[in-house]
Write a protein that holds these residues in place. Structure first.
Motif, mmCIF file in Angstrom:
data_model
loop_
_atom_site.group_PDB
_atom_site.id
_atom_site.type_symbol
_atom_site.label_atom_id
_atom_site.label_comp_id
_atom_site.label_asym_id
_atom_site.label_seq_id
_atom_site.Cartn_x
_atom_site.Cartn_y
_atom_site.Cartn_z
ATOM 1 N N HIS A 125 0.824 -1.208 0.000
ATOM 2 C CA HIS A 125 0.000 0.000 0.000
ATOM 3 C C HIS A 125 0.862 1.263 0.000
ATOM 4 N N GLN A 126 2.169 1.141 0.243
ATOM 5 C CA GLN A 126 3.065 2.289 0.135
ATOM 6 C C GLN A 126 3.657 2.317 -1.273
ATOM 7 N N TRP A 127 2.885 2.843 -2.202
ATOM 8 C CA TRP A 127 3.317 2.867 -3.589
ATOM 9 C C TRP A 127 4.447 3.870 -3.791
ATOM 10 N N SER A 128 5.164 3.686 -4.901
ATOM 11 C CA SER A 128 6.305 4.548 -5.217
ATOM 12 C C SER A 128 5.852 5.679 -6.119
ATOM 13 N N ASP A 129 6.083 6.930 -5.684
ATOM 14 C CA ASP A 129 5.655 8.089 -6.474
ATOM 15 C C ASP A 129 6.421 9.335 -6.037
ATOM 16 N N PRO A 130 7.750 9.368 -6.242
ATOM 17 C CA PRO A 130 8.526 10.525 -5.774
ATOM 18 C C PRO A 130 8.161 11.828 -6.462
ATOM 19 N N SER A 131 7.561 11.774 -7.657
ATOM 20 C CA SER A 131 7.174 12.999 -8.363
ATOM 21 C C SER A 131 5.733 13.409 -8.088
ATOM 22 N N HIS A 132 4.998 12.617 -7.319
ATOM 23 C CA HIS A 132 3.601 12.912 -6.964
ATOM 24 C C HIS A 132 2.725 13.037 -8.199
ATOM 25 N N VAL A 133 2.879 12.096 -9.139
ATOM 26 C CA VAL A 133 2.112 12.147 -10.384
ATOM 27 C C VAL A 133 1.150 10.971 -10.547
ATOM 28 N N VAL A 134 1.236 9.962 -9.688
ATOM 29 C CA VAL A 134 0.372 8.789 -9.824
ATOM 30 C C VAL A 134 -1.071 9.170 -9.543
ATOM 31 N N GLN A 135 -1.967 8.798 -10.464
ATOM 32 C CA GLN A 135 -3.375 9.127 -10.310
ATOM 33 C C GLN A 135 -4.207 7.966 -9.790
ATOM 34 N N ARG A 136 -3.723 6.741 -9.981
ATOM 35 C CA ARG A 136 -4.466 5.598 -9.483
ATOM 36 C C ARG A 136 -3.506 4.472 -9.135
ATOM 37 N N VAL A 137 -3.765 3.807 -8.003
ATOM 38 C CA VAL A 137 -2.931 2.710 -7.531
ATOM 39 C C VAL A 137 -3.734 1.420 -7.575
ATOM 40 N N HIS A 138 -3.158 0.382 -8.189
ATOM 41 C CA HIS A 138 -3.785 -0.930 -8.279
ATOM 42 C C HIS A 138 -2.987 -1.921 -7.445
ATOM 43 N N GLY A 139 -3.664 -2.941 -6.961
ATOM 44 C CA GLY A 139 -2.978 -4.039 -6.303
ATOM 45 C C GLY A 139 -2.464 -5.040 -7.322
ATOM 46 N N LEU A 140 -1.622 -5.970 -6.841
ATOM 47 C CA LEU A 140 -1.039 -6.959 -7.736
ATOM 48 C C LEU A 140 -2.076 -7.888 -8.341
ATOM 49 N N ASP A 141 -3.285 -7.931 -7.758
ATOM 50 C CA ASP A 141 -4.302 -8.835 -8.272
ATOM 51 C C ASP A 141 -4.716 -8.487 -9.703
ATOM 52 N N VAL A 142 -4.486 -7.247 -10.134
ATOM 53 C CA VAL A 142 -4.878 -6.884 -11.504
ATOM 54 C C VAL A 142 -4.032 -7.623 -12.540
ATOM 55 N N LEU A 143 -2.861 -8.130 -12.125
ATOM 56 C CA LEU A 143 -2.004 -8.839 -13.063
ATOM 57 C C LEU A 143 -2.559 -10.212 -13.429
ATOM 58 N N ALA A 144 -3.576 -10.678 -12.692
ATOM 59 C CA ALA A 144 -4.125 -12.009 -12.949
ATOM 60 C C ALA A 144 -4.897 -12.067 -14.253
ATOM 61 N N GLN A 145 -5.419 -10.930 -14.710
ATOM 62 C CA GLN A 145 -6.193 -10.927 -15.946
ATOM 63 C C GLN A 145 -5.927 -9.638 -16.707
ATOM 64 N N ALA A 146 -5.441 -9.782 -17.918
ATOM 65 C CA ALA A 146 -5.137 -8.612 -18.743
ATOM 66 C C ALA A 146 -6.391 -8.149 -19.474
ATOM 67 N N PRO A 147 -6.515 -6.849 -19.699
ATOM 68 C CA PRO A 147 -7.634 -6.375 -20.510
ATOM 69 C C PRO A 147 -7.469 -6.799 -21.967
ATOM 70 N N GLU A 148 -8.572 -6.801 -22.699
ATOM 71 C CA GLU A 148 -8.510 -7.134 -24.115
ATOM 72 C C GLU A 148 -7.682 -6.077 -24.857
ATOM 73 N N PRO A 149 -6.780 -6.511 -25.729
ATOM 74 C CA PRO A 149 -5.974 -5.522 -26.469
ATOM 75 C C PRO A 149 -6.838 -4.741 -27.446
ATOM 76 N N SER A 150 -6.454 -3.521 -27.684
ATOM 77 C CA SER A 150 -7.166 -2.685 -28.636
ATOM 78 C C SER A 150 -6.825 -3.133 -30.060
ATOM 79 N N PRO A 151 -7.638 -2.746 -31.055
ATOM 80 C CA PRO A 151 -7.374 -3.175 -32.433
ATOM 81 C C PRO A 151 -5.990 -2.766 -32.949
ATOM 82 N N GLY A 152 -5.462 -1.639 -32.472
ATOM 83 C CA GLY A 152 -4.161 -1.178 -32.956
ATOM 84 C C GLY A 152 -2.995 -1.565 -32.080
ATOM 85 N N ALA A 153 -3.183 -2.566 -31.221
ATOM 86 C CA ALA A 153 -2.153 -2.915 -30.233
ATOM 87 C C ALA A 153 -0.844 -3.353 -30.893
#
Length: 581
Positions: free
Chosen positions: A318-346
């Motif tokens: 929960h202590q994410w790394s952001d020395p420049s204070h630019v991170v807008q959203r923090v996700h947990g490692l659980d998001v790595l379990a399923q990738a989103p569908e790639p876009s047509p131009g991926a």
């Protein structure tokens, strides 16, 4: 607007954006900026303010509301004994896991220890019972950077109070905030305080804030992944697979495992450095997702700070790394379990990034093959490994040289490095420990001479103790070579004999140690190589016990080589022109 007034207004605004709805105030003079900001927010209906005379009662009032709501509830006090009176409530919050947020006002730091009235050392006053704490200095002015820092700190406090989502191990946190006079707002000038991001949400959204929807990394075509240090090599492999399935190019630091795949950008740090300073490039991303913790390159940080780029992070804690204070959203490692569908131009998006990296290959190869260099040694070590080997990296130049030359192909061994604080201490002993626990794998460590000398006692192993099979590649430039690549090594700082001598003494730190004699004294095998071919041959020999391969370099050449690599295309072009003549 006075800096103290703006400071307090920003803190209160970010608390509200982060889901705070109840606040308890025990009034005092030093906390006046916060009191005014809270009363204004209460009148506007943005939160509900509760005023109590006794700080001990105020603390337990906030505790009760936090216990029932499971939301962080701040309790605000002035300086001095007022803060100490919150200790019983903080202890209860600690032992019962209640998200209590102590927001203590303080005198400016220069008054501590001077006998100033109502002034003591408030940072750390609650000892080990708080989940997280920060000491925010009194601002002398207001800027966009300060606004980002204040808001980001509030988000960290709220996330720490709640704890990781689903873990139920939150608790009390402490924000100590210093204010300088004047403490009352200037009624003649009611300028708006610095604002947060549009949309009314917190500066940094986290999974653990109950008022937010469950976070996920949505599909977005123009996304780039920056891959940093993660606590387990398997997580690095998972992140690489996740990014590939999503159709996103990866720029990687050399930790966990060496990143390979057709979506890994060759020489990614050099590509990032170019894009960070360019406008109008078709490669500029709409979003950058940071996975893990970045610790090596300013080029990656500059890319994250580009205007208009949305930054999200997948963090291991929960202590994410952001020395420049630019991170807008923090996700947990659980998001790595399923990738989103790639876009047509991926595929086209990945190919464009990979092509940009391949365009630097000739330039990098020219530097690597130009005699005995740090990048050349790193490339040779990497090429001599297999997927089943383990590479232990020291700090300073070793991981940077390796990251510069990696092209996304070749073996993908496990990489171990102390990136928590990235110190040079203990690297030899770390490598010994790795080799002892993984006798089934070949362990090779690469480090600089100062890193090796700093932990030379790591090879001091008694005759009755278990001994590892370990190869130590020591890149010896007789001192602190990394400083020559930083601002301390700018040519202007060594323009005269006097300044050159000063730089050499306090940053170069030459030692003149005979590594062969040192190894002999410790009964450790030693070989000194004078070419990349000699290094490759020495690496082919399997270690029996500990052995050192010394690679001597000229420290003065580091900056020139790094500059040549960063110029990239120009170098490759000049090399081709020379070969054509």
């Amino acid at each position: 607007m006075h800096p103290s007034t703006a400071f307090a207004a920003v803190l209160v605004d970010e608390l509200i954006r982060g889901g705070v709805r109840e606040v308890v105030l025990a009034p005092g003079s030093r906390s006046a900026p916060l009191a005014y900001a809270l009363e204004t927010a209460d009148r506007a209906g943005r939160l509900r303010l509760h005023v109590r005379v006794d700080e001990r009662s105020a603390g337990f009032l906030a505790l009760g509301m936090a216990k029932v709501s499971r939301r962080p509830v701040p309790v605000v006090t002035t300086s001095g004994t007022a803060v100490a009176n919150l200790h019983p409530a903080v202890l209860e919050a600690h032992h019962s896991g209640v998200p209590l947020l102590v927001l203590s006002a303080d005198r400016p730091a220069e008054l501590r220890g001077t006998g100033a009235n109502q002034t003591t050392v408030q940072p750390g006053i609650f000892g080990q019972v708080v989940r997280w704490q920060a000491d925010l200095p009194a601002p002398a002015s207001v800027s966009a950077g300060a606004n980002a820092s204040w808001r980001s700190t509030v988000c960290r406090a709220l996330a720490s109070a709640l704890g990781p989502a689903g873990r139920h191990d939150g608790g009390p946190v402490h924000l100590n905030v210093s204010f300088r006079d004047p403490l009352a707002p200037d009624l003649a000038s009611l300028e708006p305080a610095p604002t947060g991001r549009e949309g009314g949400g917190p500066w940094t959204e986290t999974l653990s804030v109950p008022s937010l929807p469950r976070a996920c990394v949505a599909s977005l075509e123009r996304t780039v992944v920056l891959l940093g240090d993660l606590p387990d090599p398997q997580l690095t492999r998972l992140a690489l697979s996740w990014a590939s399935q999503a159709g996103w190019p990866v720029l990687a630091e050399p930790f966990g495992v060496l990143a390979t795949g057709d979506h890994v950008v060759p020489h990614g740090v050099l590509v990032a450095g170019r894009l960070a300073s360019e406008d109008g490039s078709p490669l500029l991303p709409d979003r950058v997702v940071v996975v893990g913790r970045l610790t090596l390159f300013r080029e990656f940080g500059a890319l994250l700070r580009r205007p208009g780029v949305r930054v999200e992070q997948v963090a291991a804690t929960h202590q994410w790394s952001d020395p420049s204070h630019v991170v807008q959203r923090v996700h947990g490692l659980d998001v790595l379990a399923q990738a989103p569908e790639p876009s047509p131009g991926a595929r086209e998006w990945i190919d464009a990034w990979v092509s940009a990296g391949r365009g630097l290959h000739d330039a990098v190869r020219a530097v690597v093959e130009d005699g005995l260099t740090g990048p050349g040694a790193a490339a040779t070590v990497a090429a001599g490994l297999t997927d089943d080997d383990i590479l232990v990296l020291g700090s300073s130049n070793a991981p940077r040289d390796l990251a510069l030359v990696l092209d996304g192909t070749g073996p993908s061994p496990c990489v171990v490095a102390g990136r928590g604080l990235a110190g040079i201490d203990g690297t030899v002993s770390t490598a010994v420990g790795v080799a002892l626990l993984r006798p089934d794998a070949r362990t090779v460590a690469m480090m600089g001479d100062l890193t090796f000398l700093h932990d030379i006692n790591g090879v001091l192993i008694g005759p009755a103790e278990p001994h590892p099979d370990l190869t130590l590649v020591v890149v010896n430039d007789d001192g602190g070579g990394i400083f020559s690549t930083l601002e301390y090594g700018e040519p202007s700082r060594s323009a005269t004999a006097e300044t050159a001598a000063a730089t050499e003494r306090v940053f170069g730190t030459p030692h003149g140690t005979d590594l062969a004699s040192l190894c002999a004294a410790h009964h450790v095998g030693h070989v000194r190589v004078d070419s990349l071919g000699g290094l490759a041959t020495a690496l082919d020999e399997r270690a029996h016990g500990i052995r050192v391969i010394e690679v001597p370099l000229e420290r003065a050449g580091h900056r020139r080589l790094r500059d040549l690599l960063r110029r990239g295309h120009g170098l490759a072009r000049s090399k081709r022109q020379q070969s054509a003549k």
